[in-house]
Design a protein around this motif. Sequence first.
Motif, mmCIF file in Angstrom:
data_model
loop_
_atom_site.group_PDB
_atom_site.id
_atom_site.type_symbol
_atom_site.label_atom_id
_atom_site.label_comp_id
_atom_site.label_asym_id
_atom_site.label_seq_id
_atom_site.Cartn_x
_atom_site.Cartn_y
_atom_site.Cartn_z
ATOM 1 N N PHE A 130 -24.701 -39.916 -8.013
ATOM 2 C CA PHE A 130 -24.914 -39.745 -6.554
ATOM 3 C C PHE A 130 -24.988 -38.256 -6.185
ATOM 4 O O PHE A 130 -24.217 -37.466 -6.541
ATOM 5 N N ARG A 156 -30.689 -40.593 2.102
ATOM 6 C CA ARG A 156 -30.074 -41.778 1.395
ATOM 7 C C ARG A 156 -28.733 -42.227 1.701
ATOM 8 O O ARG A 156 -28.573 -43.256 1.950
ATOM 9 N N ASN A 157 -28.012 -41.042 1.738
ATOM 10 C CA ASN A 157 -26.676 -41.066 2.272
ATOM 11 C C ASN A 157 -26.396 -41.578 3.659
ATOM 12 O O ASN A 157 -25.381 -42.504 3.446
ATOM 13 N N THR A 158 -27.142 -41.208 4.414
ATOM 14 C CA THR A 158 -27.108 -41.935 5.701
ATOM 15 C C THR A 158 -27.457 -43.333 5.888
ATOM 16 O O THR A 158 -26.610 -44.131 6.306
ATOM 17 N N LEU A 183 -27.034 -45.382 3.323
ATOM 18 C CA LEU A 183 -25.930 -46.197 2.622
ATOM 19 C C LEU A 183 -24.708 -46.285 3.392
ATOM 20 O O LEU A 183 -24.034 -47.453 3.347
ATOM 21 N N GLN A 206 -25.773 -49.226 6.108
ATOM 22 C CA GLN A 206 -25.437 -50.495 5.308
ATOM 23 C C GLN A 206 -24.207 -50.903 5.149
ATOM 24 O O GLN A 206 -23.874 -52.029 5.153
ATOM 25 N N THR A 207 -23.546 -49.889 4.655
ATOM 26 C CA THR A 207 -22.008 -50.276 4.510
ATOM 27 C C THR A 207 -21.215 -50.717 5.749
ATOM 28 O O THR A 207 -20.604 -51.817 5.717
ATOM 29 N N ASP A 237 -22.503 -54.248 6.674
ATOM 30 C CA ASP A 237 -21.884 -55.261 5.823
ATOM 31 C C ASP A 237 -20.497 -55.587 6.586
ATOM 32 O O ASP A 237 -20.130 -56.655 6.512
#
Length: 274
Positions: free
Chosen positions: A22, A29-31, A33, A36-37, A40
């Motif tokens: 990571f 990419r972290n943004t 992620l 998406q979290t 969810d």
Amino acid sequence: YFMSLRTYREFIKEILPSFGRFDVRDKERNTALIVQTFLDRLQSMFKYQGLPETIPQKYLEIYLQCNGSCIIADVKGSLYALVGALSDVPDAYYLPTRYVVANPYLMLSKTYTIEPGKAQDAAFIRNDCFMTGTLPLIKKYASLMAENELSMNIAVINSRIMSLISADTDAAFESAKKYMEDIEAGKLGAVASDPFFEGIKSQPYATGSHSMALTSLIEYEQYLKASLYNELGLNANYNMKRESINSNESQLNDDMLTPLIDNMLECRREGLEI
């Protein structure tokens, strides 16, 4: 299917490299992620009853929260949730009256009528009054969280540096390097001669400001998460007092929680009742 402990360990060793390390420096990419979290987590915000098998709740919510709107229409005898774009001449309140959909799998390319008060061939559902969706709001806070996590990572790395050592000669540099390697390996460092002390200089680096900065960043992270939850209608306390808080203080933000989630609920009910 059961596997032995040894086989399980070998399996873990094989799959772990595929995930990669990571990288907190990859902000995009972290943004994504973080976005998406949170999407969810928002899957459990609303519950639907009576949806047909062709309209899974998770996809209906994804369409509404990411696109801001969608329609439910009959396609070849089955109801589907379809995402598209608003178009055509606006009505008396300057709202679009048509919804254009293109779905390759269903071999569908059609413009649906969604004008209120007239014959409609699809149920038009808004996520909110302005059809904004929750995605822009989540992106805003996700970007701030990704930046803050990068700052926390830098603060943690800098906290490892207790002092800076400089050497005037190559011999002193090698002696200092060997000394630090022995300390890192858990050995007692030994200095052979006085020139070692004369050739190097040590400057204290780590101070109390590092821990204070890290504490502030952690508090900021909690504030961002609580603010996002509160914006979406979920109660999350972001009181920054170090001591405990009473029940009245924890309920101070209750009144600001409901407007958005109530608007989202009303828009869904209005669309599904048509």
